[in-house]
Design a protein around this motif. Structure first.
Motif, PDB file in Angstrom:
ATOM      1  N   GLN A 140       0.780  -1.139   0.117  1.00 37.37           N
ATOM      2  CA  GLN A 140       0.263  -0.327  -0.162  1.00 37.37           C
ATOM      3  C   GLN A 140       0.701   1.271   0.021  1.00 37.37           C
ATOM      4  O   GLN A 140       0.110   2.492   0.775  1.00 37.37           O
TER       5      GLN A 140
ATOM      6  N   GLU B  68      -0.276  -7.761  -1.835  1.00 36.32           N
ATOM      7  CA  GLU B  68      -1.263  -7.066  -1.004  1.00 36.32           C
ATOM      8  C   GLU B  68      -2.883  -7.898  -1.440  1.00 36.32           C
ATOM      9  O   GLU B  68      -2.499  -7.734   0.146  1.00 36.32           O
TER      10      GLU B  68
ATOM     11  N   ASP C 213      -3.435  -8.009   3.116  1.00 37.03           N
ATOM     12  CA  ASP C 213      -4.797  -6.883   3.565  1.00 37.03           C
ATOM     13  C   ASP C 213      -5.782  -7.783   3.548  1.00 37.03           C
ATOM     14  O   ASP C 213      -6.611  -7.794   2.514  1.00 37.03           O
TER      15      ASP C 213
ATOM     16  N   GLY D 113     -12.747  -3.287   3.871  1.00 43.51           N
ATOM     17  CA  GLY D 113     -12.467  -2.731   2.477  1.00 43.51           C
ATOM     18  C   GLY D 113     -11.082  -3.545   1.550  1.00 43.51           C
ATOM     19  O   GLY D 113     -11.208  -3.011   0.419  1.00 43.51           O
ATOM     20  N   ALA D 114     -10.782  -4.601   2.379  1.00 44.82           N
ATOM     21  CA  ALA D 114      -9.503  -5.084   0.899  1.00 44.82           C
ATOM     22  C   ALA D 114     -10.485  -5.785   0.097  1.00 44.82           C
ATOM     23  O   ALA D 114      -9.708  -5.593  -1.100  1.00 44.82           O
TER      24      ALA D 114
ATOM     25  N   ARG E 220     -10.039  -2.332  -2.478  1.00 43.28           N
ATOM     26  CA  ARG E 220      -8.748  -2.829  -2.702  1.00 43.28           C
ATOM     27  C   ARG E 220      -7.822  -3.331  -3.859  1.00 43.28           C
ATOM     28  O   ARG E 220      -7.229  -3.084  -4.801  1.00 43.28           O
ATOM     29  N   ARG E 221      -8.766  -4.660  -3.231  1.00 40.19           N
ATOM     30  CA  ARG E 221      -9.106  -5.480  -4.680  1.00 40.19           C
ATOM     31  C   ARG E 221      -9.059  -5.282  -5.778  1.00 40.19           C
ATOM     32  O   ARG E 221      -8.664  -5.618  -7.012  1.00 40.19           O
TER      33      ARG E 221
ATOM     34  N   ALA F 165      -9.373  -2.380  -6.918  1.00 36.72           N
ATOM     35  CA  ALA F 165      -8.770  -1.588  -7.496  1.00 36.72           C
ATOM     36  C   ALA F 165      -7.473  -2.310  -8.436  1.00 36.72           C
ATOM     37  O   ALA F 165      -7.060  -1.776  -9.789  1.00 36.72           O
ATOM     38  N   LYS F 166      -6.981  -3.126  -7.727  1.00 35.25           N
ATOM     39  CA  LYS F 166      -6.253  -4.017  -8.320  1.00 35.25           C
ATOM     40  C   LYS F 166      -5.702  -4.667  -9.765  1.00 35.25           C
ATOM     41  O   LYS F 166      -5.676  -4.814 -10.979  1.00 35.25           O
TER      42      LYS F 166
ATOM     43  N   GLU G 134      -6.425  -2.276 -12.339  1.00 39.62           N
ATOM     44  CA  GLU G 134      -4.494  -1.422 -12.526  1.00 39.62           C
ATOM     45  C   GLU G 134      -3.997  -2.669 -13.626  1.00 39.62           C
ATOM     46  O   GLU G 134      -3.426  -2.685 -14.348  1.00 39.62           O
TER      47      GLU G 134
ATOM     48  N   GLY H 277      -8.952  -0.048   8.807  1.00 37.00           N
ATOM     49  CA  GLY H 277      -8.252  -0.615   7.935  1.00 37.00           C
ATOM     50  C   GLY H 277      -6.475  -0.373   8.298  1.00 37.00           C
ATOM     51  O   GLY H 277      -6.989  -0.089   9.489  1.00 37.00           O
TER      52      GLY H 277
END
Ligand code: FE2
Ligand code: FE2
Length: 301
Positions: A10, A210, A214, A218-219, A222-223, A225-226, A229, A286
């Motif tokens: 992160q 990550e 993580d 909220g993980a 974030r996963r 979002a990855k 990416e 978080g």
């Protein structure tokens, strides 16, 4: 040429930050060593699978890979010997596995060595290269932390074992760089493919890394979002299918729930007071710097 290096967790915790915390907690230290053992052992299986897929094509690479398997098997052997000596567990690590997540994010459109050998080699070598770099980063941070820790018999033995492994891992990174540079030199098109593969596998590796660290609320987002990416490193026409295929597991993530429950149980068993005062707020807020010690104690379980 793209130089791809693993990023921090992160963008905030370096490998040195993490390992400094890990080695201060014996139980967590042993769990981490067992994760190394598992990864080394597992890479023997993955490299052997690659040799079988090559099926005699590129004999020089088959030769190099068979040496590589032998190195990784030796690393697994050294770590297994060490863990047994320390009377530690050598079972399969529970919960999120970095390797499983890495494989889940790999391209579903598997390259076929019989159709385009160079395409296949570029993908395979770029994928190996980025995980070897992560290994080097962690082993060197581990040694750095152990050199600054109390020089107990146990810490010295652990350090000696990792010091035997690290130079060989650095050799694996150099070997992968050489192969990728040779492939890139074949033509401008090859160079472009190598660059693109490096970007893609770096994004995949970072996401897998990550995901394994993580577990706070909220993980899943974030996963997600990855995953976006990673998808954005691919050609436009490949993106929708790749994204849609991985979306359900990214959001539902049953193994993430399992890891959370396990982490919660461990903290509860160790210290019920800390569970209420630190773990619960950390889970809802978080990851924050002040919660780092608790996070490191749960993330590697
Ligand atoms: Fe290794
Ligand atoms: Fe290696």
């Amino acid at each position: 040429m793209t130089v791809a290096y693993p990023r921090k967790f992160q963008n905030s915790w370096s490998a040195r930050d993490i390992l400094k915390g890990v080695i201060s907690d014996r139980e967590l230290h042993l769990v981490t060593l067992n994760r190394y053992r598992y990864s080394e052992q597992r890479s023997c299986k993955d490299l052997t699978e690659l040799i079988e897929k090559l099926d005699g094509r590129s004999p020089e690479l088959v030769r190099d890979l068979s040496r590589h398997v032998s190195d990784e098997a030796r690393h697994a052997m050294w770590l297994t010997d060490l863990l047994l000596k320390l009377k530690a567990n050598v079972g399969n690590p529970p919960g999120n596995s970095y390797i499983d997540e890495f494989e889940r994010l790999l391209d579903s459109e598997q390259k076929d060595p019989a159709k385009d050998l160079d395409d296949f080699l570029i993908s395979a070598l770029a994928a190996i290269n980025v995980t070897e770099k992560r290994g080097c980063e962690y082993f060197s941070a581990h040694i750095y932390a152990l050199k600054r820790a109390p020089q107990t018999q146990e810490n010295v033995e652990i350090c000696q074992t990792i010091e035997k492994i690290l130079p060989e891992e650095a050799g694996h990174v150099r070997w992968g760089n050489r192969w990728l540079a040779q492939l890139a030199d074949k033509s401008p098109e090859h160079r472009q493919k190598v660059e693109q593969a490096k970007r893609k596998y770096t994004a995949i590796e970072q996401a897998a890394f990550e995901a394994g660290m993580d577990i706070t609320l909220g993980a899943e987002l974030r996963r997600l979002a990855k995953l976006v990416e990673v998808t954005n490193t691919m050609p436009l026409w490949q993106r929708p299918q790749y994204f849609i295929e991985r979306l359900p597991q990214t959001l539902l993530a049953p193994e993430l729930q399992f890891t959370r429950i396990q982490a919660a149980q461990r903290v509860w068993q160790r210290d019920p007071q800390a569970f209420i005062e630190k773990f619960v707020p950390m889970f809802f807020n978080g990851l924050k710097a002040k919660d780092y010690n608790r996070q490191k104690a749960t993330a590697a379980q």
